[in-house]
Write a protein that holds these residues in place. Structure first.
Motif, PDB file in Angstrom:
ATOM      1  N   GLU A  19      15.243 -87.220  52.014  1.00  0.00           N
ATOM      2  CA  GLU A  19      16.649 -87.426  51.673  1.00  0.00           C
ATOM      3  C   GLU A  19      17.136 -86.331  50.734  1.00  0.00           C
ATOM      4  OE1 GLU A  19      20.460 -89.229  51.329  1.00  0.00           O
ATOM      5  OE2 GLU A  19      18.854 -89.294  52.827  1.00  0.00           O
ATOM      6  N   ARG A  23      20.263 -83.501  51.321  1.00  0.00           N
ATOM      7  CA  ARG A  23      21.450 -83.461  50.469  1.00  0.00           C
ATOM      8  C   ARG A  23      21.582 -82.153  49.691  1.00  0.00           C
ATOM      9  NH1 ARG A  23      21.674 -88.309  46.643  1.00  0.00           N
ATOM     10  NH2 ARG A  23      23.796 -87.478  46.347  1.00  0.00           N
ATOM     11  N   THR A  65      23.181 -83.375  42.279  1.00  0.00           N
ATOM     12  CA  THR A  65      22.270 -84.126  43.144  1.00  0.00           C
ATOM     13  C   THR A  65      20.842 -84.089  42.609  1.00  0.00           C
ATOM     14  OG1 THR A  65      23.627 -83.680  45.093  1.00  0.00           O
ATOM     15  CG2 THR A  65      21.337 -84.274  45.484  1.00  0.00           C
TER      16      THR A  65
END
Length: 466
Positions: A19, A23, A65
């Motif tokens: 993930e 991102r 992030t």
């Protein structure tokens, strides 16, 4: 974080990495990847950084992030552009190494004389862009030093005695907080955090961009004088006396330097050792020559002084043009008496310091003296001179030798050292009290407010041993 506690040890990251890869527009690297060794490398290749993972951010949103991922998975975060002065970081096993080297945007507002730079920008980019408008930045002596790390630690430029530390010219800072929030900080929005970031190091967030003042200056008179190392004593003592009454328009360094016998080295220097005086003078050539006359009477073998465009200053100090396997360290010296210089020379110019390729003093004072108008956590340096030395260390054994000789040099000048050290030139672990001095209590208070779980790591932590 009142007791200095940190996050718990991280759990297995494997299930979450896919993930994170999805991102992040930059790159995510783990030990199994082919690029692992390159992505984790510090500028000083003798430093063996082994983080939990490396994230190379492409932009500020990647930083957001990455920080949020680190917090969610109980990792700490160490931000790094070029990786200069990485040795004091220590064990990174519980840490995400967040590289900002891909973030390279530079904008010059010539009318306002302001530069805005992304976190991965090197000084060579700024000096070239500013020079197009006949403007100068308070750049480091090496053009491949990152702007952000240099500035967060203070920043001593070739213009520092007249214009102060680089940190004091900062007008705004963009950063990602320990909570993963992208903020712009200046004197109005958060004066305490703005104060801490200017000279207090990288412990308060991950800086994504800086804005700072530029100055109207297209060129200076600069160069170096070289003598064979056998002249070290008379030249270094003459330089010490020459610096006593210099105007603030002059910045100068004197060093013992040994050039390796390699083909890339110019013939007059190849395989030889010199004592060298470097200087940058913001004076007309005739006035500058008058100031230099005292040193020229010592009949240098090489004299390179000439009018110099600002971007060309990056070549003056002869720093290596890229990462090297080196070990270095420095100190602030409160005075440079005859005895102090003799102690320095007893190591730097003798076989006791054979592995030290360079050992230098830089003149401080003037706009760098303590008691300047507040420009941040560090507005001046409590020393008259700045000492730095280093050597090449391609193997663990050679690193041990260089470190031993560095310790000998620092021990030799210990009676004349200041009570504090300069963050950017301290490349070994040091007590927080020595690095931050009287600013430490306020810095700790601000750190507790903005990062209570101590997510963000810096190379010189506010709590020694953290």
């Amino acid at each position: 974080m009142n007791d200095g506690t940190t996050l718990e040890a991280p759990r297995d990251l494997t299930p979450a990495l896919s993930e994170l890869h999805r991102r992040i527009d930059g790159a995510v690297t783990i030990p199994q990847d082919a690029s692992w060794d390159a992505d984790r490398a510090a500028w000083a290749l003798a430093v063996d950084q082994r983080p939990a993972l490396v994230v190379r951010a492409a932009h500020a949103e990647d930083v957001v992030t990455a920080v949020r991922f680190a917090v969610a998975h109980r990792l700490r975060v160490a931000a790094q552009g070029t990786g200069h002065n990485a040795a004091p970081l220590g064990d990174l096993g519980d840490t995400m190494l967040l590289r900002t080297d891909l973030m390279r945007g530079v904008t010059i507002d010539a009318e306002r004389m302001i530069a805005r730079v992304d976190a991965g920008v090197l000084w060579q980019q700024v000096t070239a862009a500013a020079a197009e408008h006949d403007l100068a930045a308070l750049a480091g002596s090496s053009d491949d030093v990152g702007v952000v790390g240099y500035t967060l630690g203070g920043g001593v430029s070739w213009l520092a005695r007249s214009h102060g530390l680089g940190a004091n010219s900062v007008t705004a800072i963009e950063l990602v907080t320990a909570g993963g929030e992208l903020r712009r900080v200046d004197e109005q929005t958060d004066p305490d955090l703005f104060w801490a970031l200017r000279g207090g190091g990288g412990a308060f967030g991950v800086v994504t961009a800086l804005e700072f003042r530029l100055y109207p200056m297209a060129s200076v008179y600069s160069g170096a004088l070289f003598w064979p190392i056998e002249r070290a004593a008379d030249v270094m003592h003459a330089w010490r006396e020459w610096t006593v009454d210099l105007p603030a328009s002059v910045m100068t360094a004197a060093r013992v330097m040994k050039f390796p016998p390699i083909p890339d080295m110019p013939e007059p220097m190849r395989g030889r050792a010199f004592v060298i005086v470097e200087a940058v003078l913001q004076d007309a050539p005739a006035a500058a020559d008058a100031l230099l006359a005292e040193l020229r009477r010592l009949q240098p073998e090489i004299d390179t002084f000439a009018p110099t465009p600002m971007p060309a200053l990056s070549a003056l100090h002869m720093d290596p043009p890229g990462p090297v396997p080196g070990v270095g360290d420095g100190a602030l010296v409160r005075e440079l008496s005859h005895e102090a210089m003799e102690a320095f020379l007893s190591v730097a110019a003798t076989p006791r310091g054979a592995s030290l390729l360079s050992a230098e003093f830089r003149l401080l004072g003037a706009a760098l003296a303590p008691g300047q108008e507040d420009g941040g956590a560090v507005s001046g340096l409590s020393g008259a001179y700045l000492l730095f030395a280093g050597g090449m260390a391609p193997t663990r054994e050679s690193a041990t030798v260089v470190r031993s000789e560095l310790d000998d040099l620092l021990d030799a000048v210990a009676p004349w050292r200041s009570e504090s050290d300069y963050l950017n030139f301290t490349e070994s672990p040091a007590a927080a009290e020595r690095i931050y001095g009287d600013a430490l209590p306020r810095l700790r208070e601000i750190k507790r407010r903005v990062d209570p779980s101590d997510v963000i790591r810096s190379n010189h932590p506010l709590w020694s041993g953290r």
